[in-house]
Write a protein that holds these residues in place. Structure first.
Motif, PDB file in Angstrom:
ATOM      1  N   ALA A 161       0.963  -1.187  -0.023  1.00  0.00           N
ATOM      2  CA  ALA A 161       0.029  -0.111  -0.128  1.00  0.00           C
ATOM      3  C   ALA A 161       0.735   1.529   0.154  1.00  0.00           C
ATOM      4  O   ALA A 161       1.806   1.373   0.613  1.00  0.00           O
ATOM      5  CB  ALA A 161      -0.896  -0.030   1.427  1.00  0.00           C
ATOM      6  N   HIS A 180      -2.664   7.258  -1.073  1.00  0.00           N
ATOM      7  CA  HIS A 180      -3.226   6.871  -2.228  1.00  0.00           C
ATOM      8  C   HIS A 180      -2.980   5.203  -2.292  1.00  0.00           C
ATOM      9  O   HIS A 180      -2.072   4.540  -2.011  1.00  0.00           O
ATOM     10  CB  HIS A 180      -2.915   7.683  -3.407  1.00  0.00           C
ATOM     11  N   GLY A 181      -4.026   4.669  -2.858  1.00  0.00           N
ATOM     12  CA  GLY A 181      -4.040   3.158  -3.038  1.00  0.00           C
ATOM     13  C   GLY A 181      -2.795   2.800  -3.999  1.00  0.00           C
ATOM     14  O   GLY A 181      -2.339   3.583  -4.716  1.00  0.00           O
ATOM     15  N   PRO A 182      -2.382   1.715  -4.038  1.00  0.00           N
ATOM     16  CA  PRO A 182      -1.645   1.095  -5.182  1.00  0.00           C
ATOM     17  C   PRO A 182      -2.217   1.346  -6.431  1.00  0.00           C
ATOM     18  O   PRO A 182      -3.370   1.082  -6.867  1.00  0.00           O
ATOM     19  CB  PRO A 182      -1.386  -0.288  -4.721  1.00  0.00           C
ATOM     20  N   ASP A 196      -3.799  -1.841  -9.381  1.00  0.00           N
ATOM     21  CA  ASP A 196      -4.937  -2.631  -9.864  1.00  0.00           C
ATOM     22  C   ASP A 196      -5.507  -2.078 -11.148  1.00  0.00           C
ATOM     23  O   ASP A 196      -6.531  -2.281 -11.607  1.00  0.00           O
ATOM     24  CB  ASP A 196      -5.975  -2.265  -8.569  1.00  0.00           C
ATOM     25  N   ALA A 197      -4.546  -1.066 -11.902  1.00  0.00           N
ATOM     26  CA  ALA A 197      -5.147  -0.733 -13.122  1.00  0.00           C
ATOM     27  C   ALA A 197      -4.859  -1.762 -14.210  1.00  0.00           C
ATOM     28  O   ALA A 197      -5.118  -1.295 -15.562  1.00  0.00           O
ATOM     29  CB  ALA A 197      -4.164   0.764 -13.510  1.00  0.00           C
ATOM     30  N   GLY A 249      -6.835  -3.451 -17.459  1.00  0.00           N
ATOM     31  CA  GLY A 249      -7.128  -2.879 -18.884  1.00  0.00           C
ATOM     32  C   GLY A 249      -6.095  -2.807 -19.848  1.00  0.00           C
ATOM     33  O   GLY A 249      -4.628  -3.086 -19.406  1.00  0.00           O
ATOM     34  N   PRO A 250      -6.354  -2.505 -21.017  1.00  0.00           N
ATOM     35  CA  PRO A 250      -5.257  -2.314 -22.130  1.00  0.00           C
ATOM     36  C   PRO A 250      -4.374  -1.313 -21.954  1.00  0.00           C
ATOM     37  O   PRO A 250      -3.173  -1.057 -22.089  1.00  0.00           O
ATOM     38  CB  PRO A 250      -5.974  -2.267 -23.583  1.00  0.00           C
ATOM     39  N   VAL A 251      -5.034  -0.167 -21.234  1.00  0.00           N
ATOM     40  CA  VAL A 251      -4.129   1.025 -20.990  1.00  0.00           C
ATOM     41  C   VAL A 251      -3.896   0.864 -19.623  1.00  0.00           C
ATOM     42  O   VAL A 251      -4.467   0.986 -18.579  1.00  0.00           O
ATOM     43  CB  VAL A 251      -5.126   2.405 -21.014  1.00  0.00           C
ATOM     44  N   VAL A 252      -2.404   0.943 -19.353  1.00  0.00           N
ATOM     45  CA  VAL A 252      -2.135   0.593 -17.998  1.00  0.00           C
ATOM     46  C   VAL A 252      -1.711   1.933 -17.477  1.00  0.00           C
ATOM     47  O   VAL A 252      -0.689   2.738 -18.067  1.00  0.00           O
ATOM     48  CB  VAL A 252      -1.077  -0.439 -18.124  1.00  0.00           C
ATOM     49  N   SER A 253      -1.753   2.342 -16.287  1.00  0.00           N
ATOM     50  CA  SER A 253      -1.346   3.648 -15.705  1.00  0.00           C
ATOM     51  C   SER A 253       0.152   3.389 -15.432  1.00  0.00           C
ATOM     52  O   SER A 253       0.747   2.473 -14.828  1.00  0.00           O
ATOM     53  CB  SER A 253      -1.890   3.807 -14.301  1.00  0.00           C
ATOM     54  N   SER A 304       1.951   5.856 -14.177  1.00  0.00           N
ATOM     55  CA  SER A 304       2.254   7.229 -13.427  1.00  0.00           C
ATOM     56  C   SER A 304       3.475   7.133 -12.665  1.00  0.00           C
ATOM     57  O   SER A 304       4.178   8.192 -12.408  1.00  0.00           O
ATOM     58  CB  SER A 304       1.083   7.538 -12.527  1.00  0.00           C
ATOM     59  N   ARG A 310      -9.621   4.258 -18.529  1.00  0.00           N
ATOM     60  CA  ARG A 310     -10.286   3.081 -17.990  1.00  0.00           C
ATOM     61  C   ARG A 310     -10.424   3.281 -16.376  1.00  0.00           C
ATOM     62  O   ARG A 310      -9.474   3.211 -15.722  1.00  0.00           O
ATOM     63  CB  ARG A 310      -9.463   2.068 -18.625  1.00  0.00           C
ATOM     64  N   GLU A 322      -3.246  12.956 -12.751  1.00  0.00           N
ATOM     65  CA  GLU A 322      -3.131  11.302 -13.203  1.00  0.00           C
ATOM     66  C   GLU A 322      -4.045  10.733 -12.321  1.00  0.00           C
ATOM     67  O   GLU A 322      -4.171  11.018 -11.144  1.00  0.00           O
ATOM     68  CB  GLU A 322      -1.740  11.195 -13.200  1.00  0.00           C
TER      69      GLU A 322
END
Lengths: 293, 272
Positions: free
Chosen positions: A3, A8-10, A13-14, A17-21, A23, B10, B86
């Motif tokens: 964590a 902020h959360g991890p 968990d993104a 999907g095809p678009v991966v964070s 950041s 997403r 972001e």
């Protein structure tokens, strides 16, 4: 990733999907530094504007920086040379160089910790690399320093310091470059954390004042050592202060004094560690700054 | 120019940490109509969930209008799409050069002249000094400020500042244009001129997302609408349908009227 440490959360968990964070990646951290640098037309302009702004409509403009430092250095130099029984001819250039280098160091810490808070409006309204604000700040400090250098040049001539200067004293140039490199990471690291924890900036304010007294600017370690005995031992305490080493790598060559390599090693080590922290901070918290300001 | 100008999000969430909020005020705010829902994150910091699970995909040619209550998350969504925020959870990918027009005053320096402000404002929007110098005459012309542009910005009235800001913004070629409402404070005649320029700008840009409370303006600039409610996309579709669901039949009929008027004008233009 466990964590997240702050609030902020991890982000992991993104990855469903095809678009991966991305950041919180080093790639984005480096990209921020690169993109910011590419916008140099902007920050060169803004940094210069900051200086002009402060002295707008005054007749001699930014040279008030020079005069203010000159007056301070002269007054303090004369006072302390009398108190400590040192020759003005040697002590005044020593104090002057010490002061103008210190001005740069302390501004890096103090203004660096406010860099994102001060630019809240821009950060929230315009998408740009975070590093733009850091480059602008450091560029402004370089310009400040350049104005102050004028006093140094005057001292060089007035007290005949130039006679002490030799080729190895050109080491002052890489020393200054190191100072700038450190100002950058200091602004990034302190800027990010002081934006999240608003107590950091005032703490740094007090700490910097404390360090100002502890750093040999108005006194010298040589003078302490010359007294011998216990006092000479105490001179070693000054070595614990990291800012002393930064000051020394710049001041010694500028005054044409003996240079010692260990100051360089310490500064280089701090630079590497500092930048490592800065890159980690950028990786993890770069995207959070807009939420925190 | 970027290939495939696109925005994709997403399950993107934007949670604002409120470090100094007391839990007492939490109860009060909890059931309010406006604003995002308030909760706590896993570190027990109070957060405002400004946007929740936004999944959308915009591509070149899309013109989307945002409608919704104050505090529904329209401005936050624009900031998410611009890359300023972001997502705290989920992901967002923005491809293309973004020109955000949120606050016309930001990045303006009251102490320097109008000319210098035009250049700096342009630099902020990703232009180069050279590009801005080339556009200077055109911008100066548009603002109708003449000699006044060499005076410091602090001597300008609010309306004059808006003129300068609008002149710069409408002179660039953005790939993604994000417009927030509140481009007021100019006299009617100038507004007409600005509208034409704004429409041209919209035509030049790849993607437009526009937040406004003016249905008329929305109908003129956009071809679809999105209703943002409590930080979520409640409905996305034809402007008329979305406005009908959001504001009722009267407003929707007005939108239809505006669209019909525009079509007729276009047809007339084509005929002549």
């Amino acid at each position: 990733m466990s964590a997240a440490a702050l609030d902020h959360g991890p982000a992991s968990d993104a990855d469903t999907g095809p678009v991966v964070s991305d950041s919180q990646t080093f790639r984005r951290a480096f990209q921020d530094l690169r993109d910011g640098f590419a916008q140099r037309e902007l920050w060169l302009n803004l940094g210069w504007q900051d200086i002009k702004q402060r002295y707008r409509r005054s007749v001699i403009g930014p040279f008030w920086i020079t005069i203010a430092t000159g007056v301070q250095a002269t007054a303090m130099g004369i006072l302390y040379s009398a108190l400590l029984g040192m020759s003005i001819k040697e002590f005044l250039p020593y104090v002057t160089v010490g002061l103008i280098v210190w001005a740069m160091i302390s501004a890096s810490i103090l203004e660096g910790s406010e860099v994102f808070i001060a630019n809240e409006g821009l950060i929230k309204q315009l998408p740009s690399a975070l590093s733009v604000h850091v480059y602008r700040l450091v560029w402004r400090q370089i310009l400040f320093f350049a104005h102050n250098l004028l006093i140094y040049v005057i001292m060089l001539v007035a007290f005949g310091v130039w006679r002490n200067l030799t080729w190895p004293d050109l080491a002052a140039i890489p020393a200054l470059a190191l100072l700038v490199l450190n100002a950058l990471w200091v602004s990034i690291v302190f800027g990010i954390f002081a934006t999240r924890y608003r107590d950091i900036a005032p703490i740094l304010g007090s700490l910097t004042l404390l360090l100002f007294v502890l750093t040999p600017i108005f006194w010298s370690t040589e003078a302490l050592k010359a007294q011998g005995g216990q006092v000479a031992d105490r001179a070693k305490i000054a070595e614990l202060n990291p800012l002393f080493h930064f000051l020394e790598i710049v001041r010694a060559p500028m005054l044409g004094k003996d240079q010692q390599a260990y100051h360089w090693y310490i500064v280089l080590a701090i630079t590497v560690v500092g930048w490592a922290i800065a890159l980690f901070a950028l990786r993890k918290y770069r995207a959070r700054v807009a939420y925190w300001v | 120019m970027t290939d495939n100008v696109s925005i994709e999000t997403r399950n993107a969430c934007v949670d604002f940490p409120i470090f100094d909020a007391k839990s007492r005020s939490l109860k009060k705010a909890f059931l309010g109509k406006a604003g995002g829902s308030i909760g706590r994150n896993d570190s027990d910091v109070i957060v405002v969930e400004a946007l929740k699970d936004i999944t959308l995909s915009l591509k070149e040619g899309d013109r989307v209008g945002l409608v919704g209550h104050n505090g529904a998350g329209k401005s936050t969504l624009l900031r998410l799409l611009s890359g300023i925020y972001e997502p705290t959870r989920g992901s967002a990918r923005v491809r293309g050069r973004v020109a955000p027009v949120f606050d016309l005053g930001v990045g303006m320096d009251p102490e320097i002249s109008g000319y210098e402000n035009i250049i700096i404002r342009g630099l902020f929007l990703g232009q180069t000094r050279k590009q801005m110098l080339a556009k200077m005459d055109e911008i100066a012309d548009f603002t109708e400020l003449g000699e006044y542009l060499s005076m410091p910005l602090r001597t300008y009235s609010t309306g004059m500042r808006v003129r300068v800001a609008m002149g710069v913004v409408t002179s660039i070629d953005p790939e993604i244009l994000l417009l927030d409402e509140g481009i007021g404070a100019v006299d009617a005649e100038f507004m007409k001129k600005a509208r034409i320029r704004l429409q041209k700008l919209v035509e030049r840009s790849g993607i437009l997302v526009f937040a406004s409370h003016s249905n008329e303006f929305l109908a003129q600039l956009c071809d679809s609408a999105m209703w943002i409610d409590h930080g979520q996309v409640r409905q996305h579709g034809e402007i008329e349908d979305v406005v009908r669901a959001y504001e009722g039949d009267d407003a929707a009929d007005h939108v239809r009227q505006v669209i019909a008027d525009m079509k007729r004008e276009e047809d007339e233009e084509r005929a002549s």
